[in-house]
Design a protein around this motif. Structure first.
Motif, mmCIF file in Angstrom:
data_model
loop_
_atom_site.group_PDB
_atom_site.id
_atom_site.type_symbol
_atom_site.label_atom_id
_atom_site.label_comp_id
_atom_site.label_asym_id
_atom_site.label_seq_id
_atom_site.Cartn_x
_atom_site.Cartn_y
_atom_site.Cartn_z
ATOM 1 N N MET A 1 3.811 -5.546 47.900
ATOM 2 C CA MET A 1 2.951 -4.384 47.925
ATOM 3 C C MET A 1 1.831 -4.652 48.930
ATOM 4 N N ARG A 2 1.613 -3.725 49.849
ATOM 5 C CA ARG A 2 0.553 -3.858 50.836
ATOM 6 C C ARG A 2 -0.480 -2.765 50.618
ATOM 7 N N LEU A 3 -1.601 -3.181 50.050
ATOM 8 C CA LEU A 3 -2.712 -2.259 49.849
ATOM 9 C C LEU A 3 -3.545 -2.207 51.112
ATOM 10 N N LEU A 4 -4.229 -1.099 51.303
ATOM 11 C CA LEU A 4 -5.084 -0.922 52.467
ATOM 12 C C LEU A 4 -6.151 0.097 52.145
ATOM 13 N N THR A 5 -7.139 0.154 52.985
ATOM 14 C CA THR A 5 -8.096 1.249 52.904
ATOM 15 C C THR A 5 -7.963 2.054 54.186
ATOM 16 N N PHE A 6 -8.291 3.325 54.104
ATOM 17 C CA PHE A 6 -8.247 4.180 55.284
ATOM 18 C C PHE A 6 -9.319 5.249 55.165
ATOM 19 N N TRP A 7 -9.674 5.805 56.308
ATOM 20 C CA TRP A 7 -10.680 6.868 56.364
ATOM 21 C C TRP A 7 -9.980 8.213 56.311
ATOM 22 N N ASP A 8 -10.452 9.089 55.416
ATOM 23 C CA ASP A 8 -9.872 10.429 55.374
ATOM 24 C C ASP A 8 -10.585 11.331 56.385
ATOM 25 N N ASP A 9 -10.196 12.592 56.434
ATOM 26 C CA ASP A 9 -10.756 13.534 57.416
ATOM 27 C C ASP A 9 -12.237 13.800 57.208
ATOM 28 N N GLU A 10 -12.748 13.553 55.999
ATOM 29 C CA GLU A 10 -14.169 13.766 55.719
ATOM 30 C C GLU A 10 -14.999 12.495 55.913
ATOM 31 N N GLY A 11 -14.367 11.421 56.389
ATOM 32 C CA GLY A 11 -15.089 10.173 56.610
ATOM 33 C C GLY A 11 -15.273 9.335 55.357
ATOM 34 N N GLU A 12 -14.508 9.626 54.318
ATOM 35 C CA GLU A 12 -14.567 8.857 53.071
ATOM 36 C C GLU A 12 -13.500 7.767 53.108
ATOM 37 N N LEU A 13 -13.836 6.617 52.559
ATOM 38 C CA LEU A 13 -12.893 5.516 52.477
ATOM 39 C C LEU A 13 -11.973 5.737 51.289
ATOM 40 N N THR A 64 -1.056 -0.163 38.157
ATOM 41 C CA THR A 64 -1.084 1.270 38.449
ATOM 42 C C THR A 64 -0.290 1.585 39.708
ATOM 43 N N VAL A 65 -0.524 0.817 40.770
ATOM 44 C CA VAL A 65 0.166 1.092 42.033
ATOM 45 C C VAL A 65 1.649 0.760 41.915
ATOM 46 N N GLU A 66 1.993 -0.296 41.200
ATOM 47 C CA GLU A 66 3.415 -0.602 40.995
ATOM 48 C C GLU A 66 4.116 0.545 40.266
ATOM 49 N N ARG A 67 3.456 1.076 39.254
ATOM 50 C CA ARG A 67 4.044 2.197 38.516
ATOM 51 C C ARG A 67 4.185 3.430 39.412
ATOM 52 N N LEU A 68 3.177 3.671 40.221
ATOM 53 C CA LEU A 68 3.253 4.788 41.167
ATOM 54 C C LEU A 68 4.452 4.613 42.097
ATOM 55 N N LEU A 69 4.596 3.438 42.682
ATOM 56 C CA LEU A 69 5.688 3.191 43.623
ATOM 57 C C LEU A 69 7.056 3.344 42.950
ATOM 58 N N GLU A 70 7.152 2.955 41.679
ATOM 59 C CA GLU A 70 8.417 3.075 40.949
ATOM 60 C C GLU A 70 8.839 4.525 40.754
ATOM 61 N N THR A 71 7.885 5.443 40.723
ATOM 62 C CA THR A 71 8.209 6.854 40.488
ATOM 63 C C THR A 71 8.662 7.574 41.755
ATOM 64 N N LEU A 72 8.476 6.948 42.906
ATOM 65 C CA LEU A 72 8.775 7.639 44.159
ATOM 66 C C LEU A 72 10.266 7.668 44.448
ATOM 67 N N ASP A 73 10.711 8.822 44.860
ATOM 68 C CA ASP A 73 12.062 8.990 45.380
ATOM 69 C C ASP A 73 12.016 10.135 46.382
ATOM 70 N N ASP A 74 13.141 10.429 47.013
ATOM 71 C CA ASP A 74 13.154 11.454 48.060
ATOM 72 C C ASP A 74 12.661 12.804 47.546
ATOM 73 N N GLU A 75 13.006 13.147 46.314
ATOM 74 C CA GLU A 75 12.580 14.434 45.763
ATOM 75 C C GLU A 75 11.080 14.455 45.473
ATOM 76 N N THR A 76 10.557 13.355 44.940
ATOM 77 C CA THR A 76 9.131 13.280 44.591
ATOM 78 C C THR A 76 8.246 13.409 45.813
ATOM 79 N N VAL A 77 8.662 12.797 46.917
ATOM 80 C CA VAL A 77 7.808 12.777 48.099
ATOM 81 C C VAL A 77 8.038 13.958 49.032
ATOM 82 N N GLU A 78 9.035 14.761 48.739
ATOM 83 C CA GLU A 78 9.312 15.904 49.603
ATOM 84 C C GLU A 78 8.101 16.827 49.657
ATOM 85 N N ASP A 79 7.587 17.067 50.846
ATOM 86 C CA ASP A 79 6.428 17.925 51.093
ATOM 87 C C ASP A 79 5.135 17.418 50.451
#
Length: 164
Positions: A1-13, A64-79
């Motif tokens: 698992m690779r966690l990271l931080t990023f800046w959103d469009d409003e400048g929030e981390l 929490t993040v492991e559980r999130l990743l386990e729920t992802l599939d092609d249908e979940t992430v569509e759009d």
């Protein structure tokens, strides 16, 4: 698992995680999937969807993040609007909101010798401010008045408990 931080469009981390689908905005994905979505009766996540909570509790974050990743599939992430293409990510610093940055200078003999400094008999400690942290591919402004720059790679150790 690779966690990271990023800046959103409003400048929030924001907290993100790399996945096979792209970079996932963890908070938005949790809200979409576990609070507003099909698993909205899962109260475990309702109190965890704030950036500060993640950073304060490493084991909870991991689970929490492991559980999130386990729920992802092609249908979940569509759009899903919480998936960001890696090339569109503006990375934040690896450690967000660092309380203290304590550094050790001249921490190996060759470095002391190449700078012409005496080899210290005890650690040379100094501090940095959290606004000196940069994210991946961030531009680091260099003052024009300086004559030489010393490029280094630093090792960071995160200590989550009181120590001495």
């Amino acid at each position: 698992m690779r966690l990271l931080t990023f800046w959103d469009d409003e400048g929030e981390l924001r907290l993100g995680v790399q996945s096979d689908y792209g970079v996932i905005d963890v908070e938005d994905a949790l809200v979409d999937l576990f609070v507003d979505g099909e698993e909205s009766d899962d109260e475990d996540f309702e109190d965890l969807i704030s950036f500060g909570e993640y950073l304060a509790d490493g084991p909870t974050l991991k689970a929490t993040v492991e559980r999130l990743l386990e729920t992802l599939d092609d249908e979940t992430v569509e759009d899903a609007d919480w998936i960001i293409e890696p090339e569109d990510v503006s990375y934040g610093p690896a450690v967000a909101n660092a309380g203290k940055l304590l550094c050790v200078g001249l921490n190996y003999r060759r470095h002391a010798e190449e700078t012409g400094a005496a080899i210290p008999t005890s650690p040379v400690l100094f501090s940095k401010f959290s606004n000196s942290l940069a994210g991946h591919e961030d531009e680091v402004p260099l003052p024009e008045t300086a004559k030489e720059y010393d490029y280094e790679v630093e090792l960071g150790v995160v200590i989550g408990r009181t120590c001495r």
